[in-house]
Write a protein that holds these residues in place. Structure first.
Motif, PDB file in Angstrom:
ATOM      1  N   GLY A 174      58.881  40.921  41.130  1.00 55.23           N
ATOM      2  CA  GLY A 174      58.499  40.007  42.203  1.00 55.23           C
ATOM      3  C   GLY A 174      57.158  39.362  41.938  1.00 55.23           C
ATOM      4  N   ASP A 175      56.069  39.973  42.430  1.00 57.35           N
ATOM      5  CA  ASP A 175      54.733  39.410  42.296  1.00 57.35           C
ATOM      6  C   ASP A 175      53.904  40.222  41.309  1.00 57.35           C
ATOM      7  N   ILE A 176      53.071  39.525  40.544  1.00 58.85           N
ATOM      8  CA  ILE A 176      52.094  40.165  39.678  1.00 58.85           C
ATOM      9  C   ILE A 176      51.016  40.808  40.546  1.00 58.85           C
ATOM     10  N   LEU A 177      50.664  42.058  40.252  1.00 53.34           N
ATOM     11  CA  LEU A 177      49.609  42.763  40.979  1.00 53.34           C
ATOM     12  C   LEU A 177      48.404  42.922  40.070  1.00 53.34           C
ATOM     13  N   THR A 178      47.216  42.599  40.582  1.00 50.63           N
ATOM     14  CA  THR A 178      46.023  42.694  39.759  1.00 50.63           C
ATOM     15  C   THR A 178      45.566  44.126  39.543  1.00 50.63           C
ATOM     16  N   ASP A 179      46.084  45.076  40.343  1.00 55.04           N
ATOM     17  CA  ASP A 179      45.728  46.486  40.113  1.00 55.04           C
ATOM     18  C   ASP A 179      46.785  47.187  39.271  1.00 55.04           C
ATOM     19  N   ASP A 180      47.569  46.413  38.532  1.00 54.78           N
ATOM     20  CA  ASP A 180      48.572  46.973  37.639  1.00 54.78           C
ATOM     21  C   ASP A 180      48.479  46.267  36.297  1.00 54.78           C
ATOM     22  N   ALA A 181      49.004  46.889  35.254  1.00 55.42           N
ATOM     23  CA  ALA A 181      49.098  46.289  33.928  1.00 55.42           C
ATOM     24  C   ALA A 181      50.569  46.319  33.511  1.00 55.42           C
ATOM     25  N   MET A 226      49.993  52.489  33.344  1.00 56.46           N
ATOM     26  CA  MET A 226      49.495  51.243  32.800  1.00 56.46           C
ATOM     27  C   MET A 226      48.239  50.860  33.580  1.00 56.46           C
ATOM     28  N   LEU A 227      47.112  50.753  32.871  1.00 55.30           N
ATOM     29  CA  LEU A 227      45.820  50.521  33.499  1.00 55.30           C
ATOM     30  C   LEU A 227      45.357  49.085  33.245  1.00 55.30           C
ATOM     31  N   PRO A 228      45.074  48.307  34.316  1.00 51.70           N
ATOM     32  CA  PRO A 228      44.544  46.953  34.125  1.00 51.70           C
ATOM     33  C   PRO A 228      43.052  46.984  33.834  1.00 51.70           C
ATOM     34  N   TYR A 229      42.553  45.879  33.288  1.00 56.88           N
ATOM     35  CA  TYR A 229      41.117  45.736  33.067  1.00 56.88           C
ATOM     36  C   TYR A 229      40.609  44.615  33.966  1.00 56.88           C
ATOM     37  N   LEU A 230      39.720  44.926  34.917  1.00 56.93           N
ATOM     38  CA  LEU A 230      39.320  43.978  35.952  1.00 56.93           C
ATOM     39  C   LEU A 230      37.999  43.248  35.713  1.00 56.93           C
ATOM     40  N   PRO A 231      36.998  43.824  35.018  1.00 55.92           N
ATOM     41  CA  PRO A 231      35.746  43.081  34.807  1.00 55.92           C
ATOM     42  C   PRO A 231      35.968  41.781  34.026  1.00 55.92           C
ATOM     43  N   ILE A 268      49.179  43.975  28.758  1.00 51.55           N
ATOM     44  CA  ILE A 268      48.341  42.924  29.333  1.00 51.55           C
ATOM     45  C   ILE A 268      48.029  43.224  30.790  1.00 51.55           C
ATOM     46  N   SER A 269      46.982  42.557  31.296  1.00 47.93           N
ATOM     47  CA  SER A 269      46.639  42.613  32.714  1.00 47.93           C
ATOM     48  C   SER A 269      45.865  41.352  33.058  1.00 47.93           C
ATOM     49  N   PHE A 270      45.656  41.127  34.352  1.00 51.10           N
ATOM     50  CA  PHE A 270      44.950  39.932  34.807  1.00 51.10           C
ATOM     51  C   PHE A 270      43.785  40.334  35.711  1.00 51.10           C
ATOM     52  N   ASN A 271      42.630  39.687  35.514  1.00 51.71           N
ATOM     53  CA  ASN A 271      41.499  39.901  36.418  1.00 51.71           C
ATOM     54  C   ASN A 271      41.233  38.675  37.283  1.00 51.71           C
ATOM     55  N   VAL A 272      42.271  37.834  37.418  1.00 50.53           N
ATOM     56  CA  VAL A 272      42.242  36.646  38.265  1.00 50.53           C
ATOM     57  C   VAL A 272      43.460  36.700  39.173  1.00 50.53           C
ATOM     58  N   ALA A 273      43.241  36.413  40.468  1.00 50.13           N
ATOM     59  CA  ALA A 273      44.339  36.417  41.441  1.00 50.13           C
ATOM     60  C   ALA A 273      44.869  34.995  41.601  1.00 50.13           C
ATOM     61  N   PRO A 274      46.062  34.690  41.083  1.00 46.59           N
ATOM     62  CA  PRO A 274      46.584  33.317  41.169  1.00 46.59           C
ATOM     63  C   PRO A 274      47.035  32.971  42.580  1.00 46.59           C
TER      64      PRO A 274
END
Length: 209
Positions: free
Chosen positions: A99-106, A141-146, A58-64
């Motif tokens: 620690g913190d979720i990073l949006t440039d990581d999956a 691990m590659l996130p998907y940002l679009p 999984i990955s996130f394209n939203v910064a909480p």
């Protein structure tokens, strides 16, 4: 005035706000600026499905607003979550190396229990200007940002000579050197494993527009 700053708070998303700065000398108004306006960022909610009894990428394209992993997954029952740096989050055992979720990581994760779950994140959409570093000689691990799905060969257009294999958590693949693309598209919420050809790192920027 040599310097002055003001931070507004409690603003609505996707709204235009306009400001005028007035200067006073004592109690007398000595000057006034032109009006300047700006529109606040959109705030959206992303829901990511977590399947039971399998490893999820999984990955996130939203910064909480609160990126701590314990906050993001506060309503979920996880057995273990990990990133490609060998760090883990196992809440039932009191382990939090991330620690913190990073949006440039999956992330890869396994849930507890027999039922599928959903993790919901609300925040500002991630910019597509982010450059994602992909290291050679290891699985990344590659996130998907679009915000929308894209064809896999569109995502990696120009990177075909660097990519050995990309795969998702359902066993579909993209292997450009052999013309294999059972992984036909990439979508929000998904994470992917990628392995490069050779010993040279690359920086991936997702296409926009």
């Amino acid at each position: 005035l040599e310097s002055y700053s003001y931070i507004d708070t409690g603003l609505e998303s996707s709204m235009e706000y306009c400001y005028i700065v007035t200067a006073y000398y004592g109690e007398t108004m000595s000057g006034q600026s032109n009006e300047s306006c700006a529109t606040t960022d959109d705030v959206i909610t992303q829901e990511v499905s977590l399947n039971a009894l399998q490893m999820n990428f999984i990955s996130f394209n939203v910064a909480p607003d609160d990126p701590s992993i314990s906050s993001v997954f506060s309503n979920n029952d996880l057995l273990i979550l990990s990133n490609d740096n060998g760090q883990y989050f196992a809440p039932n055992f009191g382990v939090d190396q991330i620690g913190d979720i990073l949006t440039d990581d999956a992330y890869s994760l396994f849930t507890s229990g027999m039922n599928n779950q959903v993790v919901s994140v609300t925040g500002i959409p991630v910019s597509l200007d982010i450059s994602i570093g992909i290291n050679a000689a290891q699985f990344n691990m590659l996130p998907y940002l679009p915000q929308e799905c894209l064809d896999t060969d569109v995502v990696f257009d120009g990177y075909e000579d660097n990519v050995l294999i990309v795969r998702d958590d359902t066993g579909t693949y993209y292997v450009p050197g052999f013309g294999v693309m059972t992984l036909t598209e990439m979508c929000p919420g998904e994470g992917y494993e990628i392995f490069l050809i050779g010993m040279e790192d690359i920086d991936l920027i997702y296409p926009s527009g």
